[in-house]
Write an enzyme that holds these catalytic residues in place. Structure first.
Site, PDB file in Angstrom:
ATOM      1  N   ARG A  82       0.857  -1.188   0.000  1.00  0.00           N
ATOM      2  CA  ARG A  82       0.000   0.000   0.000  1.00  0.00           C
ATOM      3  C   ARG A  82       0.890   1.234   0.000  1.00  0.00           C
ATOM      4  NH1 ARG A  82      -5.411  -1.175   0.939  1.00  0.00           N
ATOM      5  NH2 ARG A  82      -5.828  -3.260   1.779  1.00  0.00           N
ATOM      6  N   HIS A 118     -12.263  -2.724  -2.164  1.00  0.00           N
ATOM      7  CA  HIS A 118     -13.357  -1.772  -2.365  1.00  0.00           C
ATOM      8  C   HIS A 118     -13.745  -1.707  -3.844  1.00  0.00           C
ATOM      9  CE1 HIS A 118     -12.600  -0.510   1.727  1.00  0.00           C
ATOM     10  NE2 HIS A 118     -13.540   0.401   1.670  1.00  0.00           N
ATOM     11  N   ARG A 171      -9.906   5.835  -3.529  1.00  0.00           N
ATOM     12  CA  ARG A 171      -8.975   4.916  -2.860  1.00  0.00           C
ATOM     13  C   ARG A 171      -7.520   5.309  -3.119  1.00  0.00           C
ATOM     14  NH1 ARG A 171     -10.907   2.783   1.183  1.00  0.00           N
ATOM     15  NH2 ARG A 171      -9.603   0.928   1.075  1.00  0.00           N
ATOM     16  N   HIS A 177      -4.259   2.736  -1.899  1.00  0.00           N
ATOM     17  CA  HIS A 177      -4.038   1.882  -3.072  1.00  0.00           C
ATOM     18  C   HIS A 177      -3.271   2.626  -4.151  1.00  0.00           C
ATOM     19  CE1 HIS A 177      -6.339  -1.666  -2.010  1.00  0.00           C
ATOM     20  NE2 HIS A 177      -7.371  -0.927  -1.664  1.00  0.00           N
TER      21      HIS A 177
END
Length: 358
Positions: A82, A118, A171, A177
């Site tokens: 991440r 997500h 995101r 991300h």
């Protein structure tokens, strides 16, 4: 690898650009990140669709559960970093001049980053909803209706892509991300949803099928985890990184760990199977009241209201195993409430009212 480092560095530049030039849209982007939260499937989308169309509602849970399970397996295989912790640990930037990425309360997810859960959850569920809505218009035969179907098709798919792009950008904006992870998540979700367009057997599945499916998903995931652990590969490697580099320790939530998502989804699938194969479901959702619009509206309203109360139930997280057990029970209770408990209560009230009128 060089290619992955290039993806990451380019992704960091995109994140910096978004956080610098789209600051005015911060509230909207944070909201869209919440819209893409897979937990909304069980508390919002499913209660609405199940009472309108039980076939679509059932498919929705299956797609969400299987999609999130594949997402977990992909995360364990791909070992995706991440952004908020990668910039702190990479050796690419000279003299320790790592880029400064802003973090938010929803940034510090603890699982691996690829593919985005997500984005995958949002795309698979919205794909189910759009195709379900279009299935009603495709039956229209006259010329004006065909034109209306085409306009509806264009409108709904435009909405679909606007939502997916917004979720993906959100995101990336919060630095949870990289861009390639959300893109992979969107297309993986579409593939899972499309696969269930051709799997009608789930509509007639018995409770035994639900239990066997749950056991398979759990045993496979646990076996995969233990097998790699024996090879000295820790699939929970991302958790200490999240704890180390999260700007605020209070933002770390056990609910975002890989096994928490697995347990939550297994509970939801078990609750659906228990509800659909219960006597309460047969008496209410298969009875004479099930065709009445008033019955469906009351069920939707009561289900949504009841499920919001579940949000006030805070599961203690001091003991990890207890958290997983209680999380499973809570997740199972949600579809069981929508499928059996609420419809049966509404059915009983309507039947009592009818008797008084007679």
């Amino acid at each position: 690898s060089i290619k992955m480092d290039l993806l990451h560095t380019n992704g960091v530049l995109i994140i910096q650009h978004l956080q610098r030039d789209y600051r005015a849209y911060q509230d909207f982007l944070n909201f869209m990140s919440h819209v893409g939260d897979p937990r909304n499937i069980f508390s919002i989308y499913f209660p609405l669709w199940f009472q309108l169309n039980q076939v679509v509602g059932t498919k929705m849970i299956w797609v969400a559960v299987i999609g999130d399970w594949f997402n977990l397996i992909f995360k364990w295989i791909l070992f995706g970093h991440r952004p908020y912790w990668w910039v702190q640990e990479t050796m690419i930037y000279p003299n320790q001049s790592s880029p400064c990425l802003e973090q938010f309360p929803i940034t510090c997810e603890t699982g691996p980053g690829s593919p985005s859960g997500h984005a995958m959850g949002s795309s698979c569920i919205w794909y189910v909803m759009v195709t379900a809505a279009l299935s009603y218009t495709v039956r229209w035969k006259d010329k004006s209706a065909v034109t209306l179907h085409r306009l509806t098709w264009s409108f709904l798919w435009s909405i679909f892509w606007i939502i997916q792009i917004s979720v993906c950008v959100s995101r990336v904006f919060i630095a949870t991300h990289f861009p390639h992870q959300v893109i992979l998540g969107v297309f993986a979700g579409i593939l899972v949803a499309e696969a269930f367009e051709h799997t009608p057997a789930i509509q007639t599945a018995s409770l035994r099928v639900y239990i066997k499916t749950n056991l398979f998903l759990f045993i496979f995931a646990l076996g995969f985890y233990l097998a790699l652990k024996l090879l000295d590969i820790d699939l929970l490697w991302s958790v200490p990184k999240a704890k180390k580099w999260c700007a605020n320790p209070d933002w770390i939530n056990i609910d975002t760990t890989p096994f928490a998502g697995l347990v939550r989804n297994l509970g939801a699938l078990f609750g659906l199977g228990l509800g659909i194969n219960s006597e309460m479901f047969i008496l209410s959702c298969k009875g004479k009241n099930s065709c009445k619009i008033s019955f469906r509206i009351l069920c939707i309203a009561a289900s949504l209201a009841t499920l919001q109360l579940y949000n006030f139930i805070k599961i203690p997280s001091h003991t990890e195993y207890l958290f997983y057990i209680l999380s499973f029970c809570k997740s199972a209770a949600m579809p069981l409430t929508v499928v059996a408990l609420v419809p049966y209560c509404v059915h009983s009230l309507m039947r009592t009212a009818e008797k008084k009128l007679n």
